[in-house]
Design a protein around this motif. Sequence first.
Motif, mmCIF file in Angstrom:
data_model
loop_
_atom_site.group_PDB
_atom_site.id
_atom_site.type_symbol
_atom_site.label_atom_id
_atom_site.label_comp_id
_atom_site.label_asym_id
_atom_site.label_seq_id
_atom_site.Cartn_x
_atom_site.Cartn_y
_atom_site.Cartn_z
ATOM 1 N N ILE A 571 -36.262 -29.928 -2.948
ATOM 2 C CA ILE A 571 -35.687 -31.570 -2.749
ATOM 3 C C ILE A 571 -36.957 -32.448 -2.692
ATOM 4 O O ILE A 571 -36.726 -33.473 -3.334
ATOM 5 N N ILE A 572 -37.893 -32.290 -1.773
ATOM 6 C CA ILE A 572 -38.919 -33.072 -1.783
ATOM 7 C C ILE A 572 -39.721 -33.156 -3.103
ATOM 8 O O ILE A 572 -40.099 -34.271 -3.346
ATOM 9 N N ARG A 574 -38.631 -32.841 -5.957
ATOM 10 C CA ARG A 574 -37.554 -33.897 -6.906
ATOM 11 C C ARG A 574 -38.043 -35.322 -6.309
ATOM 12 O O ARG A 574 -37.651 -36.406 -7.148
ATOM 13 N N LYS A 575 -37.819 -35.518 -5.259
ATOM 14 C CA LYS A 575 -37.954 -36.979 -4.505
ATOM 15 C C LYS A 575 -39.345 -37.643 -4.996
ATOM 16 O O LYS A 575 -39.599 -38.798 -5.425
ATOM 17 N N TYR A 577 -40.897 -36.917 -7.802
ATOM 18 C CA TYR A 577 -40.655 -36.986 -8.981
ATOM 19 C C TYR A 577 -40.117 -38.399 -9.277
ATOM 20 O O TYR A 577 -40.264 -39.278 -10.308
ATOM 21 N N GLU A 578 -39.182 -38.524 -8.656
ATOM 22 C CA GLU A 578 -38.246 -40.024 -8.544
ATOM 23 C C GLU A 578 -39.261 -41.021 -8.353
ATOM 24 O O GLU A 578 -39.210 -42.007 -8.983
ATOM 25 N N LEU A 579 -40.011 -40.744 -7.314
ATOM 26 C CA LEU A 579 -41.095 -41.967 -7.117
ATOM 27 C C LEU A 579 -42.122 -42.090 -8.297
ATOM 28 O O LEU A 579 -42.312 -43.268 -8.526
ATOM 29 N N ASN A 604 -45.432 -45.442 -1.383
ATOM 30 C CA ASN A 604 -44.280 -44.980 -0.936
ATOM 31 C C ASN A 604 -44.364 -43.279 -0.893
ATOM 32 O O ASN A 604 -43.440 -42.743 -0.272
ATOM 33 N N LEU A 608 -42.734 -41.412 2.293
ATOM 34 C CA LEU A 608 -42.019 -40.214 2.106
ATOM 35 C C LEU A 608 -42.356 -39.078 3.009
ATOM 36 O O LEU A 608 -41.764 -38.393 3.882
ATOM 37 N N ILE A 617 -35.978 -32.989 6.070
ATOM 38 C CA ILE A 617 -35.438 -33.600 5.014
ATOM 39 C C ILE A 617 -34.046 -34.205 5.112
ATOM 40 O O ILE A 617 -33.360 -34.670 3.952
ATOM 41 N N VAL A 620 -33.998 -37.690 3.804
ATOM 42 C CA VAL A 620 -34.404 -37.914 2.369
ATOM 43 C C VAL A 620 -33.313 -38.126 1.484
ATOM 44 O O VAL A 620 -32.466 -37.290 1.178
#
Length: 620
Positions: A571-572, A574-575, A577-579, A604, A608, A617, A620
């Motif tokens: 999950i982290i 992927r987050k 990756y979003e940033l 950012n 995070l 998490i 998040v």
Amino acid sequence: MGAGAAGLIALRHVQEDPDLDGCIFEQTNSVGGIWKYIDKTGNDEYGIPIHSTAYKGLRTNLPKEIMGYLDYKFPESQHSYINHEEVLNYFKKFVSSYDLMGKIHFTTRVTNVQPNLVNEQPSWKVITEDLTTKSTSEHFFDSIMVCNGHYTKSYIPNITDLKAFQGEIFHSRDYRTPDIFSGKRVIVLGAGPSAIDISIELAEFASKVILSCKQPNYAMPNKISIHSPIVSTKENSFITATGDEVECDVLLLCSGYVYDFPFLSPDCGITVEKGKYVYPLYRHMINAMFPTMLLVGIPFTVCPFPQFDIQIRYFLKVLKGELTLPSKDEMLQEIKDEEQTRLENKVPFNHSHKFGDRQWEYNVQLAEEAGFLDLIQPVVKKVYDRAGVRRVDDPANYKYDHMMAIHSVYIVSKSGGMIFNYDHNFPKVESEKTFSFPMDLKLELRNKKLVVVFGQRDGICIGQTLLSINGTLVTGGQMENGEDALEYLSNGANFPASLRFGRTRMTTNEKMFLGSMFYPLYAIASQISPEPHSSGIQVLEAETFKLHCLQTLTGVKFIAICDPRLQGMEIILRKIYELYADYVLKNPFYALEMPIRCDLFNDNLKVLLETIERTGITNV
């Protein structure tokens, strides 16, 4: 003696050794020591002072991730700072895992321990009382481990005319819940973790809470006022060291405890001076007069459970003859030398066993000498130090932190080049020792760094880099003042010298090289898969870290190196990756495959990672 944190790990190690056998005498009816919460205060049903000092709202003041025994960790849970019930369940599970219950004699109080000398090495006569039947028994052992804990006998400070105070006086050992103080004005005397935590609890119920302490370093909530220590008493108030008069209804003493071993006969050779110094203890644990007796957990301001484990492993090596202690005279001399050092450094007498930062060197020394240095995790110090800073900065909220670390983040492009690196919480592994001449280490200049190539001692390992000499930084073989470091160390006149060593830090070029190496490794893993369409390496696990990798559809790889206990890294990543998509790909000035230089992305990402470490998490 005692089935708390120290006694249980002691029994486990004894029972696991085929050459040893042992048992525990425990005066209560269950395991857990001070971590078993009991509403009642005062004496138990047998007329003995209640051992537990846990209060209802008690939570650990260290994160569970570093609190467990060396090879038996706390189970994963949402919170890092856990309550007393979770700690107690940890001990119960530990007892079950190692089948220890049959070796624990409950409601059995040790009343006397006496050495019986045989060929200068004593056996031990132990007299116990069965509290349910009031019958006494004699037992004989080759060795004794005293694990009775040190949070039972209260320390009452010397305050002038204390008896003149007409209000209520409590010691924190009898504190259970804050509601009984509703509407009252309460002075809390002390500045330790219990004083801080209890003050914050009381602030929700008491009409006024005053924290009285020497060094108010904590950023306490506005509801709590801070005054200097109280020195004298009036009927309804106290006078502080600065002359202020503070009115109150209740004085709550969070003044700590004294060492107490009422069951040890004088023949054991152990004395307790002013309740604060246990003598004569070699390495703060082994009775120098009779070294088959171990007193566990004497040092304070430490990470306790791992240190209990370390002390006991070391002691059992001694018992089995695998580790030889100095002679009695040499041990006594070392104790005397340490006392003199404390005097010279003006260490307060009541801090004789206070360790703090000393605990890491102490732990490493014992582990190295006893041959289990591989169990010592350097990251523990990092987490411990961070917890200490957070406790001071935000005492009301630090226990909501989630303390597992993410060390580094890398981004590798589709073509295999490293385009981004951020070292977020990289463990700092350093050791500083004073050497005499000639040194028992060999140094060589390699890649413009002075590296240890022979010899290993006291946490200094082969491959580590010399960082400083007597506080003067060393860079590329040269001291900060221009002297050649190797020439300086070849001159005996410059000794004794204090040398600081640490992990060799990678240069940017070295990081780029290693980042590019991951690309073919990832490709090889895809090729050797017995099934088609393999995703390649997703997790690479080592003893001290995990490497997690997320490859996007475009071939960009996001890599995170983290504490092996941290959960939810998919999950982290992927987050992250979003940033990357939001702040890098949407940047009109960024060209694909080029190094990432974007302040918004950096800022950012940092927020995070810090959020994840504090809360896990879930947010998040």
